[in-house]
Motif scaffolding. Structure first.
Motif, PDB file in Angstrom:
ATOM      1  N   ARG A 194       0.832  -1.211   0.000  1.00 32.69           N
ATOM      2  CA  ARG A 194       0.000   0.000   0.000  1.00 32.69           C
ATOM      3  C   ARG A 194       0.863   1.257   0.000  1.00 32.69           C
ATOM      4  O   ARG A 194       0.549   2.238  -0.684  1.00 32.69           O
ATOM      5  N   LEU A 195       1.972   1.225   0.752  1.00 34.64           N
ATOM      6  CA  LEU A 195       2.876   2.369   0.797  1.00 34.64           C
ATOM      7  C   LEU A 195       3.506   2.622  -0.572  1.00 34.64           C
ATOM      8  O   LEU A 195       3.557   3.758  -1.040  1.00 34.64           O
ATOM      9  N   VAL A 196       3.981   1.561  -1.215  1.00 35.36           N
ATOM     10  CA  VAL A 196       4.597   1.697  -2.538  1.00 35.36           C
ATOM     11  C   VAL A 196       3.587   2.231  -3.540  1.00 35.36           C
ATOM     12  O   VAL A 196       3.887   3.138  -4.325  1.00 35.36           O
ATOM     13  N   GLU A 197       2.380   1.711  -3.520  1.00 39.25           N
ATOM     14  CA  GLU A 197       1.351   2.191  -4.450  1.00 39.25           C
ATOM     15  C   GLU A 197       0.993   3.650  -4.185  1.00 39.25           C
ATOM     16  O   GLU A 197       0.815   4.431  -5.123  1.00 39.25           O
ATOM     17  N   ASP A 198       0.894   4.011  -2.909  1.00 37.26           N
ATOM     18  CA  ASP A 198       0.580   5.405  -2.561  1.00 37.26           C
ATOM     19  C   ASP A 198       1.683   6.352  -3.041  1.00 37.26           C
ATOM     20  O   ASP A 198       1.404   7.377  -3.664  1.00 37.26           O
ATOM     21  N   GLN A 199       2.930   5.993  -2.789  1.00 36.54           N
ATOM     22  CA  GLN A 199       4.034   6.864  -3.181  1.00 36.54           C
ATOM     23  C   GLN A 199       4.218   6.908  -4.698  1.00 36.54           C
ATOM     24  O   GLN A 199       4.518   7.969  -5.250  1.00 36.54           O
ATOM     25  N   LEU A 200       4.023   5.774  -5.369  1.00 33.47           N
ATOM     26  CA  LEU A 200       4.102   5.791  -6.836  1.00 33.47           C
ATOM     27  C   LEU A 200       2.988   6.650  -7.429  1.00 33.47           C
ATOM     28  O   LEU A 200       3.203   7.382  -8.394  1.00 33.47           O
ATOM     29  N   GLY A 201       1.813   6.560  -6.835  1.00 29.07           N
ATOM     30  CA  GLY A 201       0.706   7.400  -7.310  1.00 29.07           C
ATOM     31  C   GLY A 201       1.008   8.882  -7.158  1.00 29.07           C
ATOM     32  O   GLY A 201       0.735   9.678  -8.062  1.00 29.07           O
ATOM     33  N   LYS A 202       1.596   9.255  -6.023  1.00 26.51           N
ATOM     34  CA  LYS A 202       1.968  10.657  -5.815  1.00 26.51           C
ATOM     35  C   LYS A 202       3.005  11.111  -6.835  1.00 26.51           C
ATOM     36  O   LYS A 202       2.916  12.206  -7.389  1.00 26.51           O
ATOM     37  N   MET A 203       4.005  10.252  -7.082  1.00 28.09           N
ATOM     38  CA  MET A 203       5.056  10.632  -8.034  1.00 28.09           C
ATOM     39  C   MET A 203       4.511  10.718  -9.459  1.00 28.09           C
ATOM     40  O   MET A 203       4.900  11.599 -10.218  1.00 28.09           O
ATOM     41  N   GLU A 204       3.627   9.811  -9.809  1.00 28.79           N
ATOM     42  CA  GLU A 204       3.065   9.838 -11.163  1.00 28.79           C
ATOM     43  C   GLU A 204       2.137  11.036 -11.352  1.00 28.79           C
ATOM     44  O   GLU A 204       2.118  11.641 -12.413  1.00 28.79           O
ATOM     45  N   ARG A 205       1.374  11.379 -10.327  1.00 29.71           N
ATOM     46  CA  ARG A 205       0.532  12.585 -10.428  1.00 29.71           C
ATOM     47  C   ARG A 205       1.388  13.836 -10.493  1.00 29.71           C
ATOM     48  O   ARG A 205       1.069  14.787 -11.200  1.00 29.71           O
ATOM     49  N   GLY A 206       2.500  13.848  -9.755  1.00 30.65           N
ATOM     50  CA  GLY A 206       3.394  14.997  -9.759  1.00 30.65           C
ATOM     51  C   GLY A 206       4.144  15.153 -11.067  1.00 30.65           C
ATOM     52  O   GLY A 206       4.578  16.258 -11.411  1.00 30.65           O
ATOM     53  N   SER A 207       4.305  14.065 -11.807  1.00 33.31           N
ATOM     54  CA  SER A 207       5.058  14.144 -13.061  1.00 33.31           C
ATOM     55  C   SER A 207       4.333  14.985 -14.103  1.00 33.31           C
ATOM     56  O   SER A 207       4.956  15.498 -15.026  1.00 33.31           O
ATOM     57  N   ARG A 208       3.055  15.144 -13.949  1.00 28.95           N
ATOM     58  CA  ARG A 208       2.287  15.969 -14.878  1.00 28.95           C
ATOM     59  C   ARG A 208       2.724  17.433 -14.798  1.00 28.95           C
ATOM     60  O   ARG A 208       2.768  18.128 -15.805  1.00 28.95           O
ATOM     61  N   TRP A 209       3.084  17.890 -13.600  1.00 28.56           N
ATOM     62  CA  TRP A 209       3.460  19.290 -13.409  1.00 28.56           C
ATOM     63  C   TRP A 209       4.967  19.527 -13.466  1.00 28.56           C
ATOM     64  O   TRP A 209       5.419  20.670 -13.502  1.00 28.56           O
ATOM     65  N   LEU A 210       5.750  18.451 -13.469  1.00 24.10           N
ATOM     66  CA  LEU A 210       7.197  18.586 -13.430  1.00 24.10           C
ATOM     67  C   LEU A 210       7.768  19.421 -14.574  1.00 24.10           C
ATOM     68  O   LEU A 210       8.589  20.305 -14.335  1.00 24.10           O
ATOM     69  N   PRO A 211       7.371  19.219 -15.826  1.00 20.98           N
ATOM     70  CA  PRO A 211       7.940  20.065 -16.894  1.00 20.98           C
ATOM     71  C   PRO A 211       7.643  21.549 -16.703  1.00 20.98           C
ATOM     72  O   PRO A 211       8.486  22.399 -17.010  1.00 20.98           O
ATOM     73  N   TYR A 212       6.470  21.861 -16.176  1.00 24.05           N
ATOM     74  CA  TYR A 212       6.118  23.266 -15.952  1.00 24.05           C
ATOM     75  C   TYR A 212       6.989  23.877 -14.854  1.00 24.05           C
ATOM     76  O   TYR A 212       7.445  25.016 -14.980  1.00 24.05           O
ATOM     77  N   TRP A 213       7.204  23.127 -13.753  1.00 21.81           N
ATOM     78  CA  TRP A 213       8.049  23.622 -12.675  1.00 21.81           C
ATOM     79  C   TRP A 213       9.476  23.799 -13.143  1.00 21.81           C
ATOM     80  O   TRP A 213      10.124  24.803 -12.822  1.00 21.81           O
ATOM     81  N   LEU A 214       9.987  22.828 -13.889  1.00 19.39           N
ATOM     82  CA  LEU A 214      11.356  22.941 -14.387  1.00 19.39           C
ATOM     83  C   LEU A 214      11.482  24.100 -15.373  1.00 19.39           C
ATOM     84  O   LEU A 214      12.479  24.827 -15.360  1.00 19.39           O
ATOM     85  N   GLY A 215      10.475  24.287 -16.216  1.00 26.92           N
ATOM     86  CA  GLY A 215      10.482  25.423 -17.136  1.00 26.92           C
ATOM     87  C   GLY A 215      10.437  26.748 -16.395  1.00 26.92           C
ATOM     88  O   GLY A 215      11.134  27.702 -16.764  1.00 26.92           O
ATOM     89  N   PHE A 216       9.637  26.808 -15.345  1.00 21.98           N
ATOM     90  CA  PHE A 216       9.554  28.019 -14.535  1.00 21.98           C
ATOM     91  C   PHE A 216      10.892  28.322 -13.871  1.00 21.98           C
ATOM     92  O   PHE A 216      11.350  29.473 -13.871  1.00 21.98           O
ATOM     93  N   MET A 217      11.551  27.282 -13.358  1.00 20.28           N
ATOM     94  CA  MET A 217      12.869  27.473 -12.751  1.00 20.28           C
ATOM     95  C   MET A 217      13.871  27.952 -13.803  1.00 20.28           C
ATOM     96  O   MET A 217      14.704  28.817 -13.538  1.00 20.28           O
ATOM     97  N   GLY A 218      13.787  27.404 -15.018  1.00 19.99           N
ATOM     98  CA  GLY A 218      14.669  27.835 -16.097  1.00 19.99           C
ATOM     99  C   GLY A 218      14.428  29.289 -16.469  1.00 19.99           C
ATOM    100  O   GLY A 218      15.379  30.037 -16.724  1.00 19.99           O
ATOM    101  N   LEU A 219      13.157  29.703 -16.505  1.00 20.51           N
ATOM    102  CA  LEU A 219      12.841  31.104 -16.796  1.00 20.51           C
ATOM    103  C   LEU A 219      13.409  32.036 -15.730  1.00 20.51           C
ATOM    104  O   LEU A 219      13.909  33.120 -16.047  1.00 20.51           O
TER     105      LEU A 219
END
Length: 175
Positions: A96-121
Motif C-alpha cells: 500500500r505504501l509503494v502504491e501510494d508513493q508511486l501514485g503521488k510521483m506519477e501525479r506529480g510528473s504531470r506538473w514537473l515540466p512546468y516547474w522545471l520550465g519556470f525554474m529555467g525562466l
C-alpha cells in the motif's frame, strides 16, 4: 551515527530543532541589521509551518497505508535498501505504501515540466538582469545553482521511481 540518523528520521522534534537552528543561522547571516529576537521569531514561524506540513503528510501517509508513522519510516528505509519483508501483513502495508508513493510521483510528473520550465525562466531572467545591470557574477552562479538543483531533482525522481517499481514487482512476486 546510525542511531542519530534513525532518531532524526522518526522524530519531528529533532527535525524541528535542526530547522530552527538553520533558520536562526540564515537570519544571522542574511539579516545582520535586524535584532536577533526577530531572527528567532522568524525561524520559529518557518519551523512551525514546515513541521505542520510534515506532520500532515505523515498522518496522511499513515492513514493511506494503515500503519503508524514510525512503521512507515521503517518501511521507507526498507524500500531504499530493496528489502522485501517476509511477514505477509508487513508486505501488505509495504504494498500500500509503494502504491501510494508511486501514485503521488506519477501525479506529480504531470506538473514537473512546468516547474522545471519556470525554474529555467527564473535563471534566464536573472542572467538577463545581470547582463543589463553589468554584474554577471551572482546571476551566473544562481543560474548554475538552478541547473544543478533541477538536475538533482530529476535524478532523485528517477532513482525513487526505479526503487518503487522494483519494490512493486518484488512484492507481486512474493505476494
Amino acid at each position: 551515527m546510525h542511531t542519530v540518523k534513525n532518531w532524526f528520521n522518526r522524530s519531528l522534534a529533532a527535525q524541528a530543532l535542526v530547522l530552527f537552528v538553520l533558520g536562526l543561522g540564515f537570519g544571522a547571516v542574511f539579516r545582520r541589521g535586524d535584532h536577533p529576537a526577530l531572527w528567532a521569531v522568524q525561524s520559529l514561524l518557518y519551523t512551525a509551518v514546515i513541521i505542520g506540513i510534515l506532520a500532515y503528510q505523515r498522518r496522511r501517509t499513515a492513514r493511506a497505508t494503515g500503519a503508524r508513522p514510525g512503521t512507515v519510516v521503517d518501511l521507507n528505509r526498507r524500500i531504499r535498501h530493496r528489502d522485501v519483508p517476509a511477514d505477509p501483513e508487513e508486505r501488505a502495508v509495504m504494498r500500500r505504501l509503494v502504491e501510494d508513493q508511486l501514485g503521488k510521483m506519477e501525479r506529480g510528473s504531470r506538473w514537473l515540466p512546468y516547474w522545471l520550465g519556470f525554474m529555467g525562466l527564473i535563471a534566464v531572467g536573472m542572467v538577463v538582469l545581470g547582463a543589463t545591470s553589468g554584474s554577471l557574477a551572482f546571476p551566473v552562479v544562481f543560474a548554475v545553482g538552478v541547473i544543478v538543483f533541477c538536475s538533482w531533482i530529476l535524478w532523485m525522481r528517477k532513482r525513487a521511481m526505479g526503487l518503487h517499481h522494483h519494490m512493486r514487482s518484488a512484492l507481486r512476486e512474493r505476494g
